[in-house]
Structure formats: C-alpha cells, structure tokens
Design an enzyme around this catalytic site. Structure first.
Site, mmCIF file in Angstrom:
data_model
loop_
_atom_site.group_PDB
_atom_site.id
_atom_site.type_symbol
_atom_site.label_atom_id
_atom_site.label_comp_id
_atom_site.label_asym_id
_atom_site.label_seq_id
_atom_site.Cartn_x
_atom_site.Cartn_y
_atom_site.Cartn_z
ATOM 1 N N GLU A 24 0.826 -1.211 0.000
ATOM 2 C CA GLU A 24 0.000 0.000 0.000
ATOM 3 C C GLU A 24 0.863 1.264 0.000
ATOM 4 O OE1 GLU A 24 -3.308 -0.085 -0.439
ATOM 5 O OE2 GLU A 24 -3.081 -2.262 -0.552
ATOM 6 N N GLU A 65 -5.672 4.108 7.949
ATOM 7 C CA GLU A 65 -5.291 3.599 6.627
ATOM 8 C C GLU A 65 -5.474 2.085 6.555
ATOM 9 O OE1 GLU A 65 -4.720 3.923 2.902
ATOM 10 O OE2 GLU A 65 -4.276 5.738 4.048
ATOM 11 N N GLU A 72 -11.834 -1.611 1.776
ATOM 12 C CA GLU A 72 -11.734 -1.680 0.315
ATOM 13 C C GLU A 72 -11.567 -3.115 -0.173
ATOM 14 O OE1 GLU A 72 -8.683 0.967 -1.046
ATOM 15 O OE2 GLU A 72 -9.935 2.746 -0.721
ATOM 16 N N LYS A 90 -16.413 2.980 -0.232
ATOM 17 C CA LYS A 90 -14.970 3.221 -0.297
ATOM 18 C C LYS A 90 -14.648 4.700 -0.088
ATOM 19 C CE LYS A 90 -13.541 -0.606 -3.281
ATOM 20 N NZ LYS A 90 -12.871 -0.920 -4.566
ATOM 21 N N ASP A 91 -15.463 5.569 -0.651
ATOM 22 C CA ASP A 91 -15.255 7.013 -0.481
ATOM 23 C C ASP A 91 -15.391 7.421 0.984
ATOM 24 O OD1 ASP A 91 -14.867 7.229 -3.196
ATOM 25 O OD2 ASP A 91 -16.834 8.113 -3.613
#
Length: 117
Positions: A24, A65, A72, A90-91
């Site tokens: 990531e 995060e 996600e 997801k937003d």
C-alpha cells in the site's frame, strides 16, 4: 474453534502490518511521515506530552489507513465489478483517513510550532 496462542495472534497482526507496508503506497508514505516524526521527537527533545500527542496522531493515521484498506478489500471481494454503492462505501472509508490526516497535521503544527519558532 480454539483461539490461537497469543504469540500467534501477534505474529498474524505483524504479518498484516508487513503486508500493508509491502503493498500500500499511502501506508508507505505515512510510515515515512511517522519515522520523520520519531526523528523530530528526539532531535527537538519534545516533552513527553508533545511526543505522546505526535505518536498518537501518527498511530491514528496508520490505523485509519489499515481500516480503509480492509474495507476496500472486503468491498472488492463482495463486488468485483464497478458498483456505485461500493464506490460510496470506499469514499466514506477514504474520507475517514483524510479527516484524521488533517487533524494530525493540525496537531503537528500546534506541537512543532513552539520548537521551530
């Protein structure tokens, strides 16, 4: 189902953090920012309270995060094709990361200000 021994639980958790670090990009950037903060804590000789504020803010961003990525990934498993509802979820998760990142930046300014000026 029997719970794994405590050392296995910690091993699994650290494996998750390592997977985040390997895959990531945003997490990698946030880790670099956390390392910079660690350096500044020692270099500027922050008070215990100031250091705690910076460390907690950094940990909050990293944790947000990780949660965002988990959400996600789950969404991608549930609905691999584009779906507006999944996009909205997801937003929202990404929005949580942005909010805590902004709050952490404000904390950083408030704490570091007196050490730099």
């Amino acid at each position: 189902m029997q719970k794994p021994p405590i050392h296995k639980s910690f091993l699994n958790a650290f494996r998750g953090v390592l997977a985040m670090l390997k895959t990531e990009r945003n997490f990698q950037i946030e880790i670099l920012a956390s390392l910079l903060n660690l350096f500044l804590i020692f270099y500027l000789k922050l008070t215990s309270t100031d250091a705690a504020l910076i460390l907690m803010a950094s940990a909050a961003v990293l944790s947000a995060e990780i949660f965002n990525t988990a959400i996600e990934k789950i969404c991608d498993i549930i609905q691999p094709d584009f779906d507006e509802r999944i996009g909205f979820i997801k937003d929202i998760a990404a929005g949580a990361v942005v909010l805590i990142a902004i709050a952490s930046a404000v904390i950083g300014v408030l704490v570091y200000w007196k050490y730099f000026f």
